[in-house]
Design a protein around this motif. Sequence first.
Motif, PDB file in Angstrom:
ATOM      1  N   CYS A 224      22.940 124.167 145.092  1.00  0.00           N
ATOM      2  CA  CYS A 224      21.905 123.252 145.563  1.00  0.00           C
ATOM      3  C   CYS A 224      22.266 122.679 146.920  1.00  0.00           C
ATOM      4  O   CYS A 224      23.439 122.424 147.202  1.00  0.00           O
ATOM      5  CB  CYS A 224      21.781 122.108 144.554  1.00  0.00           C
ATOM      6  SG  CYS A 224      20.355 121.057 144.819  1.00  0.00           S
ATOM      7  N   GLY A 225      21.238 122.472 147.763  1.00  0.00           N
ATOM      8  CA  GLY A 225      21.424 121.767 149.038  1.00  0.00           C
ATOM      9  C   GLY A 225      21.550 120.274 148.843  1.00  0.00           C
ATOM     10  O   GLY A 225      21.875 119.537 149.768  1.00  0.00           O
ATOM     11  N   GLU A 226      21.259 119.816 147.633  1.00  0.00           N
ATOM     12  CA  GLU A 226      21.471 118.429 147.190  1.00  0.00           C
ATOM     13  C   GLU A 226      20.485 117.431 147.788  1.00  0.00           C
ATOM     14  O   GLU A 226      20.731 116.233 147.818  1.00  0.00           O
ATOM     15  CB  GLU A 226      22.925 117.997 147.436  1.00  0.00           C
ATOM     16  CG  GLU A 226      23.924 118.933 146.761  1.00  0.00           C
ATOM     17  CD  GLU A 226      25.366 118.498 146.919  1.00  0.00           C
ATOM     18  OE1 GLU A 226      25.832 118.469 148.064  1.00  0.00           O
ATOM     19  OE2 GLU A 226      26.011 118.180 145.901  1.00  0.00           O
TER      20      GLU A 226
ATOM     21  N   LEU B 189      22.538 121.879 124.990  1.00  0.00           N
ATOM     22  CA  LEU B 189      23.709 122.766 125.038  1.00  0.00           C
ATOM     23  C   LEU B 189      23.859 123.378 126.424  1.00  0.00           C
ATOM     24  O   LEU B 189      22.894 123.920 126.976  1.00  0.00           O
ATOM     25  CB  LEU B 189      23.567 123.868 123.988  1.00  0.00           C
ATOM     26  CG  LEU B 189      23.306 123.362 122.555  1.00  0.00           C
ATOM     27  CD1 LEU B 189      23.150 124.534 121.595  1.00  0.00           C
ATOM     28  CD2 LEU B 189      24.427 122.425 122.087  1.00  0.00           C
ATOM     29  N   GLU B 190      25.048 123.316 126.977  1.00  0.00           N
ATOM     30  CA  GLU B 190      25.301 123.812 128.337  1.00  0.00           C
ATOM     31  C   GLU B 190      26.469 124.793 128.305  1.00  0.00           C
ATOM     32  O   GLU B 190      27.536 124.488 127.775  1.00  0.00           O
ATOM     33  CB  GLU B 190      25.630 122.616 129.255  1.00  0.00           C
ATOM     34  CG  GLU B 190      26.198 122.978 130.611  1.00  0.00           C
ATOM     35  CD  GLU B 190      25.309 123.943 131.417  1.00  0.00           C
ATOM     36  OE1 GLU B 190      24.118 123.644 131.583  1.00  0.00           O
ATOM     37  OE2 GLU B 190      25.832 124.989 131.865  1.00  0.00           O
ATOM     38  N   LYS B 191      26.257 125.956 128.901  1.00  0.00           N
ATOM     39  CA  LYS B 191      27.303 126.988 128.807  1.00  0.00           C
ATOM     40  C   LYS B 191      28.501 126.698 129.708  1.00  0.00           C
ATOM     41  O   LYS B 191      29.612 127.125 129.437  1.00  0.00           O
ATOM     42  CB  LYS B 191      26.724 128.366 129.102  1.00  0.00           C
ATOM     43  CG  LYS B 191      26.347 128.624 130.536  1.00  0.00           C
ATOM     44  CD  LYS B 191      25.830 130.062 130.687  1.00  0.00           C
ATOM     45  CE  LYS B 191      25.375 130.310 132.102  1.00  0.00           C
ATOM     46  NZ  LYS B 191      24.720 131.592 132.274  1.00  0.00           N
TER      47      LYS B 191
ATOM     48  N   GLY C  80      11.405 124.057 134.115  1.00  0.00           N
ATOM     49  CA  GLY C  80      12.281 124.063 135.290  1.00  0.00           C
ATOM     50  C   GLY C  80      12.327 125.422 135.976  1.00  0.00           C
ATOM     51  O   GLY C  80      11.363 126.192 135.939  1.00  0.00           O
ATOM     52  N   ASP C  81      13.459 125.715 136.607  1.00  0.00           N
ATOM     53  CA  ASP C  81      13.610 127.007 137.303  1.00  0.00           C
ATOM     54  C   ASP C  81      13.311 128.190 136.372  1.00  0.00           C
ATOM     55  O   ASP C  81      12.802 129.223 136.814  1.00  0.00           O
ATOM     56  CB  ASP C  81      15.048 127.172 137.815  1.00  0.00           C
ATOM     57  CG  ASP C  81      15.238 126.596 139.211  1.00  0.00           C
ATOM     58  OD1 ASP C  81      14.407 125.764 139.633  1.00  0.00           O
ATOM     59  OD2 ASP C  81      16.223 126.975 139.880  1.00  0.00           O
ATOM     60  N   ALA C  82      13.642 128.029 135.099  1.00  0.00           N
ATOM     61  CA  ALA C  82      13.400 129.113 134.130  1.00  0.00           C
ATOM     62  C   ALA C  82      11.911 129.430 134.041  1.00  0.00           C
ATOM     63  O   ALA C  82      11.528 130.548 133.694  1.00  0.00           O
ATOM     64  CB  ALA C  82      13.949 128.725 132.756  1.00  0.00           C
TER      65      ALA C  82
HETATM   66  C1  LIG Z   1      21.206 127.367 147.559  1.00  0.00           C
HETATM   67  C2  LIG Z   1      20.235 126.473 146.834  1.00  0.00           C
HETATM   68  C3  LIG Z   1      19.854 125.270 147.415  1.00  0.00           C
HETATM   69  C4  LIG Z   1      18.962 124.416 146.750  1.00  0.00           C
HETATM   70  N1  LIG Z   1      18.670 123.214 147.308  1.00  0.00           N
HETATM   71  C5  LIG Z   1      17.887 122.334 146.636  1.00  0.00           C
HETATM   72  C6  LIG Z   1      17.673 121.025 147.134  1.00  0.00           C
HETATM   73  O1  LIG Z   1      18.199 120.630 148.176  1.00  0.00           O
HETATM   74  N2  LIG Z   1      16.870 120.191 146.399  1.00  0.00           N
HETATM   75  C7  LIG Z   1      16.292 120.565 145.219  1.00  0.00           C
HETATM   76  O2  LIG Z   1      15.571 119.769 144.601  1.00  0.00           O
HETATM   77  N3  LIG Z   1      16.495 121.800 144.730  1.00  0.00           N
HETATM   78  C8  LIG Z   1      17.285 122.679 145.384  1.00  0.00           C
HETATM   79  N4  LIG Z   1      17.545 123.913 144.846  1.00  0.00           N
HETATM   80  C9  LIG Z   1      16.904 124.261 143.560  1.00  0.00           C
HETATM   81  C10 LIG Z   1      17.519 123.456 142.399  1.00  0.00           C
HETATM   82  O3  LIG Z   1      18.913 123.603 142.389  1.00  0.00           O
HETATM   83  C11 LIG Z   1      16.895 123.897 141.086  1.00  0.00           C
HETATM   84  O4  LIG Z   1      15.502 123.947 141.225  1.00  0.00           O
HETATM   85  C12 LIG Z   1      17.238 122.952 139.933  1.00  0.00           C
HETATM   86  O5  LIG Z   1      18.610 122.935 139.666  1.00  0.00           O
HETATM   87  C13 LIG Z   1      16.469 123.371 138.682  1.00  0.00           C
HETATM   88  O6  LIG Z   1      16.881 122.621 137.582  1.00  0.00           O
HETATM   89  P1  LIG Z   1      16.872 123.265 136.136  1.00  0.00           P
HETATM   90  O7  LIG Z   1      17.313 122.194 135.203  1.00  0.00           O
HETATM   91  O8  LIG Z   1      15.589 123.956 135.878  1.00  0.00           O
HETATM   92  O9  LIG Z   1      17.941 124.447 136.204  1.00  0.00           O
HETATM   93  P2  LIG Z   1      19.499 124.431 136.543  1.00  0.00           P
HETATM   94  O10 LIG Z   1      19.859 123.238 137.333  1.00  0.00           O
HETATM   95  O11 LIG Z   1      19.813 125.762 137.115  1.00  0.00           O
HETATM   96  O12 LIG Z   1      20.184 124.274 135.133  1.00  0.00           O
HETATM   97  C14 LIG Z   1      20.185 125.328 134.193  1.00  0.00           C
HETATM   98  C15 LIG Z   1      21.415 125.153 133.341  1.00  0.00           C
HETATM   99  O13 LIG Z   1      21.345 126.033 132.224  1.00  0.00           O
HETATM  100  C16 LIG Z   1      22.642 126.532 131.965  1.00  0.00           C
HETATM  101  N5  LIG Z   1      22.495 127.755 131.164  1.00  0.00           N
HETATM  102  C17 LIG Z   1      21.989 128.943 131.571  1.00  0.00           C
HETATM  103  N6  LIG Z   1      21.986 129.821 130.537  1.00  0.00           N
HETATM  104  C18 LIG Z   1      22.502 129.154 129.465  1.00  0.00           C
HETATM  105  C19 LIG Z   1      22.750 129.536 128.102  1.00  0.00           C
HETATM  106  N7  LIG Z   1      22.438 130.766 127.647  1.00  0.00           N
HETATM  107  N8  LIG Z   1      23.295 128.622 127.260  1.00  0.00           N
HETATM  108  C20 LIG Z   1      23.607 127.358 127.715  1.00  0.00           C
HETATM  109  N9  LIG Z   1      23.386 126.965 128.999  1.00  0.00           N
HETATM  110  C21 LIG Z   1      22.829 127.846 129.851  1.00  0.00           C
HETATM  111  C22 LIG Z   1      23.212 126.761 133.357  1.00  0.00           C
HETATM  112  O14 LIG Z   1      24.612 126.842 133.326  1.00  0.00           O
HETATM  113  C23 LIG Z   1      22.698 125.525 134.097  1.00  0.00           C
HETATM  114  O15 LIG Z   1      23.586 124.455 134.025  1.00  0.00           O
HETATM  115  C24 LIG Z   1      18.424 124.791 145.489  1.00  0.00           C
HETATM  116  C25 LIG Z   1      18.803 126.014 144.907  1.00  0.00           C
HETATM  117  C26 LIG Z   1      19.713 126.840 145.560  1.00  0.00           C
HETATM  118  C27 LIG Z   1      20.135 128.107 144.904  1.00  0.00           C
END
Ligand SMILES: Cc1cc2nc3c(=O)[nH]c(=O)nc-3n(C[C@H](O)[C@H](O)[C@H](O)COP(=O)(O)OP(=O)(O)OC[C@H]3O[C@@H](n4cnc5c(N)ncnc54)[C@H](O)[C@@H]3O)c2cc1C
Length: 396
Positions: A47-49, A35-37, A279-281
Motif C-alpha cells: 500500500c502507498g498508505e 482469520l488471517e493467514k 473489498g479487493d476480493a
Molecule cells: C502498491 C499498492 C499501493 C496502494 N496504495 C493505496 C493507498 O495509498 N491507499 C489505499 O486506500 N489503497 C491503496 N492500495 C490498495 C489497498 O491496499 C487495498 O485496496 C486494501 O488493502 C484492500 O483491503 P482488503 O481488506 O479488501 O484486502 P487486504 O488489505 O489485501 O487484506 C486481505 C487479507 O486477507 C488475507 N488472506 C488472503 N487469503 C487468505 C486466506 N486464505 N486465509 C486467511 N487470510 C487470507 C491476506 O493475508 C490479507 O491480510 C494500494 C495497493 C497496492 C498494491
Amino acid sequence: MMLKNEYDVVIVGAGPGGSITAMHLAKHGLKVALLEKRQEIGTPKRCGEGLPLTATEIIKLGVPDYVIRQPINGAIVYAPSGKEVIVNMGDLAGYVVERKELDKFLAYEAAKAGAYVQAKTEVTDVIIENNYVVGVKAKYQDQEYIIKAKVVIAADGVESTIARKAGLNTTNKLIDIESGFQFEMANVKIRDPKKLELFFGKEIAGRGYLWIFPKGDGVANVGIGTAMTEKSARQLLEEWIESRPDLFSQASIIEVNAGGIPVGGLLDNMVLNGFAVVGDAAHQVNAIHGGGMHEATDAGKLLADVVAKAIENNDVSQEALSLYNKLWWEARGNKLLKVQKLREFFDKLSDDDMNMMAESLSGDDLLKMAKGSKVVGLAKILIKKPKLLLLAKHLI
Ligand SMILES: Cc1cc2nc3c(=O)[nH]c(=O)nc-3n(C[C@H](O)[C@H](O)[C@H](O)COP(=O)(O)OP(=O)(O)OC[C@H]3O[C@@H](n4cnc5c(N)ncnc54)[C@H](O)[C@@H]3O)c2cc1C
C-alpha cells in the motif's frame, strides 16, 4: 487453541475490509471469527498508505497518533511535459499512515467489539452442503480446523481464492489489474511534505502513474501502479528513480513492496447462499487512483448490516443477502463504474493529450474526476478537441 468450531460468521482475511466487517457484526451481537493467514496482521504492507478523510468507517474510530505519519492537504499532479496542476483540498484531506499499524489497530477494534481474531490461520477451503456455504477448513501451524458458520465472508484481498472455491467467479480481466511496485525510501527530496505527488507519462509509467507519498522527515513511499506495459512495474520504477537525481540522489531503500491492484471488473453479484465477498476480493477499488481502503471499509459496514439482518431473520439465502448487492451498487458501485470508464478513457490518451489536458484542467476538475463526480472540466476540453471527444464517446 481458543478457536472454536462454530461461529455465526467466519471472515477470511484481516485487512481493513475484513476487520471493519468483523467489528460491525460483533457490534450486532454476533459470534464472529476473523482469520488471517499472515503471522502479523498488516505485514508486509502492500500500500502507498494514503488514507483519505472520506474513509469515514476508519476515520470515525479516531485513528491514533501512532498510526498517522503525515497529514495531507492535497496533491501535485505532473503531466508528461512536467506541467503541474496543484490540487488543494483544504486544511486536511487525509493522512499518509503506517499501514502495518493501521491494519493492527482495525483488528484491535474488531477484537474489542467482541470478534475473535486469529493470525497465522489460513482458510484453505469452504464447506458446502445443500448448495449453502456452511463453514470453512482452516490451518493453524500444522493443525487443521473445521469451522462451521451461518455465513462465510471472503475479505481475502486481491489474491482471493475463497470466492472461487465457494462457486462465485471473481476472476478479473488482465486489463483490469495493475501491478503495484513501491520502495519506502529515506532521504527523498520532498517538495511539500503535505502534498502527495503524482507523475504521469507513457514513457515513465505506461498507462498508470508514479507517486511520492510523504511520510515525514524525508521518508516517502515511492511507487508505481501500471498495466499492459513491456517493462515491468519494478523496471519502470527503478528507471524513473535513476532519471531523477534531483529527487533521489541521496535516497535509500528501507522497504520493498509489491502487489496487484484491481482497477475494474466490479461484480454485479457478490453473494451466494451463506456467502459474501468484500473489498479487493470483490474489486471494490477506485480505478483511477487505485485506493481501496475507503471502498473495502464502506462496503464492509453495508455487508455487516445485511448479514446481521439475514441471520436475525434466519434466512441467509443468496436472495436475502443480495440486498448487499443492491445497497452497495446504489452507494458506491455506480460511482466506481463511472471512475472506471474515465480510467478507460485516460488509458487511450497520448502524452500530448495529457499535456493539453493539464493546460486546461484545474486541480478542482481533477479531484471531481477522481471521485467520479460530474466531469465539468473534461467536458470543456472535449468540446474543443474532436479527437478526444471520439475517444470519450462511451463516457457520454
Ligand atoms: C502498491 C499498492 C499501493 C496502494 N496504495 C493505496 C493507498 O495509498 N491507499 C489505499 O486506500 N489503497 C491503496 N492500495 C490498495 C489497498 O491496499 C487495498 O485496496 C486494501 O488493502 C484492500 O483491503 P482488503 O481488506 O479488501 O484486502 P487486504 O488489505 O489485501 O487484506 C486481505 C487479507 O486477507 C488475507 N488472506 C488472503 N487469503 C487468505 C486466506 N486464505 N486465509 C486467511 N487470510 C487470507 C491476506 O493475508 C490479507 O491480510 C494500494 C495497493 C497496492 C498494491
